[in-house]
Scaffold this active site. Structure first.
Site, mmCIF file in Angstrom:
data_model
loop_
_atom_site.group_PDB
_atom_site.id
_atom_site.type_symbol
_atom_site.label_atom_id
_atom_site.label_comp_id
_atom_site.label_asym_id
_atom_site.label_seq_id
_atom_site.Cartn_x
_atom_site.Cartn_y
_atom_site.Cartn_z
ATOM 1 N N LYS A 19 -16.831 15.487 -18.951
ATOM 2 C CA LYS A 19 -18.267 15.494 -18.616
ATOM 3 C C LYS A 19 -19.121 14.804 -19.663
ATOM 4 O O LYS A 19 -20.175 14.260 -19.337
ATOM 5 C CB LYS A 19 -18.729 16.928 -18.402
ATOM 6 N N GLU A 49 -28.383 20.508 -13.392
ATOM 7 C CA GLU A 49 -27.912 21.698 -12.711
ATOM 8 C C GLU A 49 -26.578 22.087 -13.334
ATOM 9 O O GLU A 49 -25.898 21.239 -13.914
ATOM 10 C CB GLU A 49 -27.713 21.410 -11.221
ATOM 11 N N SER A 106 -8.538 16.801 -17.150
ATOM 12 C CA SER A 106 -9.993 16.628 -17.228
ATOM 13 C C SER A 106 -10.649 17.479 -18.304
ATOM 14 O O SER A 106 -11.708 17.124 -18.824
ATOM 15 C CB SER A 106 -10.624 16.924 -15.869
HETATM 16 C C1 LIG Z 1 -16.629 20.003 -13.943
HETATM 17 C C2 LIG Z 1 -15.174 19.837 -14.102
HETATM 18 C C3 LIG Z 1 -14.375 19.305 -13.075
HETATM 19 C C4 LIG Z 1 -14.916 18.956 -11.717
HETATM 20 O O1 LIG Z 1 -15.853 17.942 -11.691
HETATM 21 P P1 LIG Z 1 -15.529 16.478 -11.141
HETATM 22 O O2 LIG Z 1 -16.858 15.864 -10.990
HETATM 23 O O3 LIG Z 1 -14.796 16.630 -9.839
HETATM 24 O O4 LIG Z 1 -14.684 15.805 -12.172
HETATM 25 C C5 LIG Z 1 -13.034 19.126 -13.323
HETATM 26 N N1 LIG Z 1 -12.468 19.463 -14.504
HETATM 27 C C6 LIG Z 1 -13.203 19.974 -15.506
HETATM 28 C C7 LIG Z 1 -12.528 20.316 -16.785
HETATM 29 C C8 LIG Z 1 -14.572 20.180 -15.342
HETATM 30 O O5 LIG Z 1 -15.292 20.689 -16.364
#
Ligand SMILES: *Cc1c(COP(=O)(O)O)cnc(C)c1O
Length: 396
Positions: free
Chosen positions: A87, A109, A376
């Site tokens: 993010k 948000e 992620s």
């Molecule tokens: C917020 C988040 C997601 C989901 O958001 P996307 O916009 O689909 O990437 C996935 N993994 C983590 C670690 C997150 O914090």
């Protein structure tokens, strides 16, 4: 109000009130200018490298590869970024853009609080005021992230409307933006909402696939056979896919949160269970009830329980360029535990959805094939919830 800009096939667009048109037009014009501005790009690269810790590693998961006995597995380690997820790529880009536009205030948000904390971080760094809208229900469930945001100097506004969760926080942030466009940028958290957000957020996250491509060419001298990422709104996934879209031989696989299963009402798997609709300024697929109202969604992973999916993913699904698969809570929890034991990496429960799918397909692939899984985010935030899922109360 709609027009033909920002379409991905039939999806995307700008389904917004007239009062928001000026804001999105101003944003689009500014973005079109700065995305080609060498100075903007130099500053962003410096923030990515010096502050966020990019490039993130592309790690060969040797133990996992041997254990599964098929395709060679690499992990793209977005969990190693500052604040522990992908993010930060988006918020640094948007905050820098807002600053160049002369804005002094960010609004955002947040559901679980991850995007709120990332926005608060970028605002603190760039010396901007920040207000985060968060469903009241979520402020109670995610008290620690509320504290983090306040510590970073951000005001957290609990939203009481609707189900008092993420979708209501998005609606409230859009309302607030309408009433205060002059000094405020709405820092949207995923590849969703009205044009130009899905494009802007994708471009800032595309650094993930740009790096994967360079790093894998360096390590293996070739492209991967498959890239796998989890999909909430879809920002880490589109970021992981983007620079491979033209490489037709690379399979792109998005993993949706099936919750307790796609045959139950407790799911957030939009492609598997949703229908075409219009919500939050865009046309895409959404989980809906029999009357076409946005359905309540559920996943063990707070970051994936959004009732829609970004319009570019909806289009990639329509054209068949990417494949979207559901992964249940149980499969994700098993993958969470598996990666911890096998590689000594505790992934975010969101990312564990992508790992779960790799565990299914790697064994039936050849040893000379390569899978890249985007991790992620890191999983520290999820440990208490996973312990609870396994019947253990660890008093967080
Ligand atoms: C917020 C988040 C997601 C989901 O958001 P996307 O916009 O689909 O990437 C996935 N993994 C983590 C670690 C997150 O914090």
């Amino acid at each position: 109000m709609t027009n033909q800009r920002g379409r991905f096939g039939i999806h995307g667009g700008q389904y917004i009130p007239e009062t928001l048109m000026n804001a999105v037009i101003e944003l689009e014009e500014a973005y079109d200018h700065y995305k080609n501005d060498p100075e903007f790009n130099r500053e962003l690269r410096e923030l990515f490298n010096e502050y966020a810790g990019r490039p993130s590693r592309l790690y060969y998961a040797e133990k996992m590869t041997k254990d599964l006995g098929g395709a060679k597995i690499y992990l793209k380690r977005e969990d190693l970024n500052h604040t522990g997820a992908h993010k930060i790529n988006n918020v640094l880009g948007q905050a820098l853009l807002a600053k160049k536009m002369g804005k002094t205030r960010l609004i955002a948000e947040t559901g679980a609080g991850q995007h709120g904390v990332a926005s608060a971080t970028a605002a603190a760094l760039l010396g901007m005021e920040c207000v985060v809208f968060m469903g009241e229900e979520d402020t109670v469930r995610q008290a620690l992230n509320v504290y983090r945001m306040r510590l970073l100097g951000t005001e957290v506004v609990p939203v009481k409307s609707g189900t008092a969760t993420l979708k209501d926080a998005v609606s409230e942030a859009m309302r607030e933006w309408t009433s205060r466009i002059s000094d405020t940028h709405y820092c949207l958290g995923s590849v969703m909402g009205p044009h130009p957000f899905p494009t802007i957020v994708r471009d800032f996250q595309a650094v993930i696939s740009k790096e994967i491509k360079e790093q894998l060419l360096d390590k293996e001298g070739r492209l991967p056979d498959a890239v796998i990422a989890c999909v909430g709104g879809g920002s880490n996934a589109i970021g992981s896919f983007y620079h491979f879209l033209e490489d037709r031989e690379v399979k792109l696989i998005g993993c949706e949160a099936a919750g307790r299963g796609i045959d139950t009402f407790e799911t957030a798997a939009t492609i598997s269970t949703g229908r075409e609709g219009i919500f939050h300024g865009m046309k895409s697929y959404f989980c809906q009830d029999q009357y076409g109202q946005i359905a309540p969604v559920y996943s063990i992973s707070a970051g994936l329980d959004y009732p829609g999916i970004g319009p570019e993913h909806a289009h990639l699904h329509d054209t068949g360029r990417a494949q979207y698969v559901p992964v249940t809570d149980e499969e994700a929890v098993c993958a969470f535990e598996y990666l911890a034991r096998t590689e000594g990496i505790i992934p975010a429960i969101e990312s564990a959805h992508a790992i779960a799918h790799a565990i299914k397909i790697a064994p039936v692939m050849n040893k000379d094939q390569i899978i890249v899984i985007t991790i992620s985010g890191r999983g520290d935030k999820d440990c208490a919830a996973i312990a609870r899922y396994r019947g253990e109360d660890i008093h967080e």
